[in-house]
Design a protein around this motif. Structure first.
Motif, PDB file in Angstrom:
ATOM      1  N   MET A   1       0.845  -1.190   0.000  1.00  0.00           N
ATOM      2  CA  MET A   1       0.000   0.000   0.000  1.00  0.00           C
ATOM      3  C   MET A   1       0.883   1.244   0.000  1.00  0.00           C
ATOM      4  SD  MET A   1      -3.143   0.921   2.603  1.00  0.00           S
ATOM      5  CE  MET A   1      -2.098   1.153   4.031  1.00  0.00           C
ATOM      6  N   ARG A   2       0.421   2.304  -0.597  1.00  0.00           N
ATOM      7  CA  ARG A   2       1.177   3.547  -0.609  1.00  0.00           C
ATOM      8  C   ARG A   2       1.395   4.035   0.824  1.00  0.00           C
ATOM      9  NH1 ARG A   2       0.610   6.420  -5.845  1.00  0.00           N
ATOM     10  NH2 ARG A   2      -0.442   4.985  -7.242  1.00  0.00           N
ATOM     11  N   PRO A   3       2.555   4.622   1.093  1.00  0.00           N
ATOM     12  CA  PRO A   3       2.833   5.066   2.462  1.00  0.00           C
ATOM     13  C   PRO A   3       1.851   6.130   2.943  1.00  0.00           C
ATOM     14  CG  PRO A   3       4.530   5.799   0.912  1.00  0.00           C
ATOM     15  CD  PRO A   3       3.678   4.831   0.185  1.00  0.00           C
ATOM     16  N   ASP A   4       1.256   6.877   2.027  1.00  0.00           N
ATOM     17  CA  ASP A   4       0.312   7.922   2.413  1.00  0.00           C
ATOM     18  C   ASP A   4      -0.947   7.753   1.570  1.00  0.00           C
ATOM     19  OD1 ASP A   4      -0.891  10.135   3.466  1.00  0.00           O
ATOM     20  OD2 ASP A   4       0.211  11.576   2.241  1.00  0.00           O
ATOM     21  N   PRO A   5      -1.859   6.857   1.995  1.00  0.00           N
ATOM     22  CA  PRO A   5      -3.022   6.557   1.157  1.00  0.00           C
ATOM     23  C   PRO A   5      -4.093   7.641   1.218  1.00  0.00           C
ATOM     24  CG  PRO A   5      -3.174   5.345   3.203  1.00  0.00           C
ATOM     25  CD  PRO A   5      -1.868   6.086   3.249  1.00  0.00           C
ATOM     26  N   GLN A   6      -3.704   8.844   0.849  1.00  0.00           N
ATOM     27  CA  GLN A   6      -4.671   9.928   0.769  1.00  0.00           C
ATOM     28  C   GLN A   6      -5.403   9.837  -0.577  1.00  0.00           C
ATOM     29  OE1 GLN A   6      -5.251  12.118   3.366  1.00  0.00           O
ATOM     30  NE2 GLN A   6      -3.944  10.587   4.357  1.00  0.00           N
ATOM     31  N   PRO A   7      -6.569  10.433  -0.687  1.00  0.00           N
ATOM     32  CA  PRO A   7      -7.280  10.407  -1.977  1.00  0.00           C
ATOM     33  C   PRO A   7      -6.379  10.924  -3.097  1.00  0.00           C
ATOM     34  CG  PRO A   7      -8.713  11.242  -0.254  1.00  0.00           C
ATOM     35  CD  PRO A   7      -7.341  11.131   0.350  1.00  0.00           C
ATOM     36  N   PRO A   8      -6.280  10.204  -4.192  1.00  0.00           N
ATOM     37  CA  PRO A   8      -5.366  10.597  -5.270  1.00  0.00           C
ATOM     38  C   PRO A   8      -5.814  11.855  -6.004  1.00  0.00           C
ATOM     39  CG  PRO A   8      -6.694   8.717  -5.918  1.00  0.00           C
ATOM     40  CD  PRO A   8      -6.982   8.940  -4.479  1.00  0.00           C
ATOM     41  N   GLU A   9      -4.857  12.487  -6.647  1.00  0.00           N
ATOM     42  CA  GLU A   9      -5.117  13.671  -7.447  1.00  0.00           C
ATOM     43  C   GLU A   9      -5.819  13.278  -8.758  1.00  0.00           C
ATOM     44  OE1 GLU A   9      -4.531  16.847  -6.587  1.00  0.00           O
ATOM     45  OE2 GLU A   9      -3.945  16.052  -4.619  1.00  0.00           O
ATOM     46  N   PRO A  10      -6.501  14.215  -9.396  1.00  0.00           N
ATOM     47  CA  PRO A  10      -7.151  13.915 -10.679  1.00  0.00           C
ATOM     48  C   PRO A  10      -6.164  13.411 -11.733  1.00  0.00           C
ATOM     49  CG  PRO A  10      -7.951  15.995  -9.801  1.00  0.00           C
ATOM     50  CD  PRO A  10      -6.787  15.586  -8.939  1.00  0.00           C
ATOM     51  N   ASP A  11      -6.692  12.600 -12.648  1.00  0.00           N
ATOM     52  CA  ASP A  11      -5.937  12.103 -13.803  1.00  0.00           C
ATOM     53  C   ASP A  11      -4.754  11.225 -13.393  1.00  0.00           C
ATOM     54  OD1 ASP A  11      -7.541  13.556 -15.760  1.00  0.00           O
ATOM     55  OD2 ASP A  11      -6.543  15.349 -15.001  1.00  0.00           O
ATOM     56  N   THR A  12      -4.916  10.456 -12.329  1.00  0.00           N
ATOM     57  CA  THR A  12      -3.881   9.508 -11.927  1.00  0.00           C
ATOM     58  C   THR A  12      -4.431   8.084 -12.045  1.00  0.00           C
ATOM     59  OG1 THR A  12      -4.561   9.745  -9.605  1.00  0.00           O
ATOM     60  CG2 THR A  12      -2.734  11.106 -10.358  1.00  0.00           C
ATOM     61  N   VAL A  13      -3.504   7.132 -12.129  1.00  0.00           N
ATOM     62  CA  VAL A  13      -3.873   5.721 -12.250  1.00  0.00           C
ATOM     63  C   VAL A  13      -3.221   4.942 -11.115  1.00  0.00           C
ATOM     64  CG1 VAL A  13      -3.773   3.649 -13.690  1.00  0.00           C
ATOM     65  CG2 VAL A  13      -4.074   5.897 -14.768  1.00  0.00           C
ATOM     66  N   TRP A  14      -4.041   4.193 -10.374  1.00  0.00           N
ATOM     67  CA  TRP A  14      -3.541   3.323  -9.319  1.00  0.00           C
ATOM     68  C   TRP A  14      -3.836   1.884  -9.720  1.00  0.00           C
ATOM     69  CZ3 TRP A  14      -4.047   5.151  -3.569  1.00  0.00           C
ATOM     70  CH2 TRP A  14      -3.510   6.444  -3.438  1.00  0.00           C
ATOM     71  N   GLU A  15      -2.835   1.033  -9.649  1.00  0.00           N
ATOM     72  CA  GLU A  15      -3.005  -0.355 -10.071  1.00  0.00           C
ATOM     73  C   GLU A  15      -2.429  -1.298  -9.028  1.00  0.00           C
ATOM     74  OE1 GLU A  15      -2.382  -3.054 -14.132  1.00  0.00           O
ATOM     75  OE2 GLU A  15      -1.609  -0.988 -14.003  1.00  0.00           O
ATOM     76  N   ASP A  16      -3.180  -2.384  -8.749  1.00  0.00           N
ATOM     77  CA  ASP A  16      -2.740  -3.426  -7.799  1.00  0.00           C
ATOM     78  C   ASP A  16      -2.423  -2.853  -6.418  1.00  0.00           C
ATOM     79  OD1 ASP A  16      -2.871  -5.673  -9.584  1.00  0.00           O
ATOM     80  OD2 ASP A  16      -1.083  -4.880 -10.565  1.00  0.00           O
ATOM     81  N   GLU A  17      -3.194  -1.855  -5.994  1.00  0.00           N
ATOM     82  CA  GLU A  17      -2.960  -1.254  -4.681  1.00  0.00           C
ATOM     83  C   GLU A  17      -3.852  -1.913  -3.632  1.00  0.00           C
ATOM     84  OE1 GLU A  17      -0.723   0.827  -3.880  1.00  0.00           O
ATOM     85  OE2 GLU A  17      -0.037   1.629  -5.796  1.00  0.00           O
ATOM     86  N   ASP A  18      -3.304  -2.148  -2.449  1.00  0.00           N
ATOM     87  CA  ASP A  18      -4.072  -2.663  -1.325  1.00  0.00           C
ATOM     88  C   ASP A  18      -4.494  -1.476  -0.463  1.00  0.00           C
ATOM     89  OD1 ASP A  18      -5.211  -3.895   0.810  1.00  0.00           O
ATOM     90  OD2 ASP A  18      -3.499  -5.171   1.297  1.00  0.00           O
ATOM     91  N   LEU A  19      -5.763  -1.099  -0.567  1.00  0.00           N
ATOM     92  CA  LEU A  19      -6.293   0.049   0.160  1.00  0.00           C
ATOM     93  C   LEU A  19      -7.294  -0.399   1.212  1.00  0.00           C
ATOM     94  CD1 LEU A  19      -6.700   2.265  -3.014  1.00  0.00           C
ATOM     95  CD2 LEU A  19      -5.082   2.689  -1.160  1.00  0.00           C
ATOM     96  N   ALA A  20      -7.101  -1.610   1.721  1.00  0.00           N
ATOM     97  CA  ALA A  20      -8.000  -2.146   2.739  1.00  0.00           C
ATOM     98  C   ALA A  20      -8.036  -1.227   3.963  1.00  0.00           C
ATOM     99  CB  ALA A  20      -7.546  -3.542   3.156  1.00  0.00           C
ATOM    100  N   GLY A  21      -9.242  -0.926   4.413  1.00  0.00           N
ATOM    101  CA  GLY A  21      -9.411  -0.128   5.611  1.00  0.00           C
ATOM    102  C   GLY A  21      -9.134   1.348   5.451  1.00  0.00           C
ATOM    103  N   VAL A  22      -8.916   1.818   4.229  1.00  0.00           N
ATOM    104  CA  VAL A  22      -8.626   3.235   4.021  1.00  0.00           C
ATOM    105  C   VAL A  22      -9.821   4.083   4.469  1.00  0.00           C
ATOM    106  CG1 VAL A  22      -9.528   3.383   1.660  1.00  0.00           C
ATOM    107  CG2 VAL A  22      -7.648   4.863   2.365  1.00  0.00           C
ATOM    108  N   ASP A  23      -9.550   5.258   4.993  1.00  0.00           N
ATOM    109  CA  ASP A  23     -10.596   6.175   5.431  1.00  0.00           C
ATOM    110  C   ASP A  23     -10.663   7.351   4.460  1.00  0.00           C
ATOM    111  OD1 ASP A  23     -12.360   7.882   6.654  1.00  0.00           O
ATOM    112  OD2 ASP A  23     -11.374   7.884   8.611  1.00  0.00           O
ATOM    113  N   TRP A  24     -11.643   7.246   3.549  1.00  0.00           N
ATOM    114  CA  TRP A  24     -11.855   8.327   2.593  1.00  0.00           C
ATOM    115  C   TRP A  24     -13.262   8.895   2.740  1.00  0.00           C
ATOM    116  CZ3 TRP A  24      -9.423   6.061  -2.562  1.00  0.00           C
ATOM    117  CH2 TRP A  24      -8.021   6.085  -2.448  1.00  0.00           C
ATOM    118  N   ASP A  25     -13.774   8.939   3.944  1.00  0.00           N
ATOM    119  CA  ASP A  25     -15.076   9.556   4.176  1.00  0.00           C
ATOM    120  C   ASP A  25     -15.052  11.007   3.695  1.00  0.00           C
ATOM    121  OD1 ASP A  25     -16.010   7.256   5.340  1.00  0.00           O
ATOM    122  OD2 ASP A  25     -15.806   7.961   7.401  1.00  0.00           O
TER     123      ASP A  25
END
Length: 207
Positions: A1-25
């Protein structure tokens, strides 16, 4: 998982990422693509997405209640036991996605494509699906009691043991539907559908 799983910026691509339990409320995602990502038990209540793509993503147990999605595609995703109450889908594509054990009502769906989805056993009673595309959707054992399916595209949809009492199918496209697979008691049909149902049970309809 990315060290800082913040919501990504527009026009980006994330592939094969483990975002289990992420808080993006309350987060907002615009034009982001996720491919083969996992969102197990993620917290995404009130999330807003615009023209995003989720392809082959797993959202098992994800909490998406109150989220809003506009022009977003969820392609062949799994929403096992996901919490999707009060979700709004506007111009979305959910083709090929599966919703085993998911909570989907109440919800709002406008001009969205639910083709090839599996909604087996899901409670959609009273939901407004008027005009929605449900081509070849698997609605086996789905509870569509009192649902509005007027003008919906139900071509070749599976309606085996579907609960449809009080549902309105008038104007829906029903080519390829097995009229003998469900109990039509209390279902509102138009004249053409009534003839198809009658013929499917062996009756002769006079011209």
């Amino acid at each position: 998982m990315r060290p800082d799983p913040q919501p990504p910026e527009p026009d980006t691509v994330w592939e094969d990422e483990d975002l289990a339990g992420v808080d993006w409320d309350w987060a907002r995602l615009e034009r982001v693509t996720f491919i083969d990502c996992r969102f197990d038990d993620a917290s995404m209540a009130e999330l807003v997405t615009s023209r995003c793509v989720f392809e082959r993503c797993v959202l098992t147990g994800a909490a998406l209640s109150g989220s809003r999605h506009e022009g977003t595609a969820f392609l062949s995703c799994r929403f096992d036991r996901a919490k999707l109450s009060n979700v709004t889908w506007t111009g979305c594509k959910l083709t090929g996605s599966q919703f085993p054990g998911a909570t989907l009502r109440p919800m709002t769906s406008e001009e969205s494509d639910w083709s090839y989805v599996s909604l087996r056993g899901v409670d959609l009673s009273g939901v407004d699906l008027a005009g929605q595309k449900l081509t070849e959707a698997d609605l086996t054992d789905t509870d569509l009691t009192d649902a509005d399916l007027t003008r919906a595209d139900l071509r070749r949809a599976r309606l085996q043991s579907t609960l449809l009492r009080g549902a309105d199918l008038r104007g829906a496209e029903t080519d390829g539907v097995n009229w003998r697979g469900f109990d039509p008691t209390g279902v509102r049909l138009d004249l053409v559908q009534a003839v198809l149902f009658t013929r499917s049970h062996g009756a002769l309809v006079a011209d």
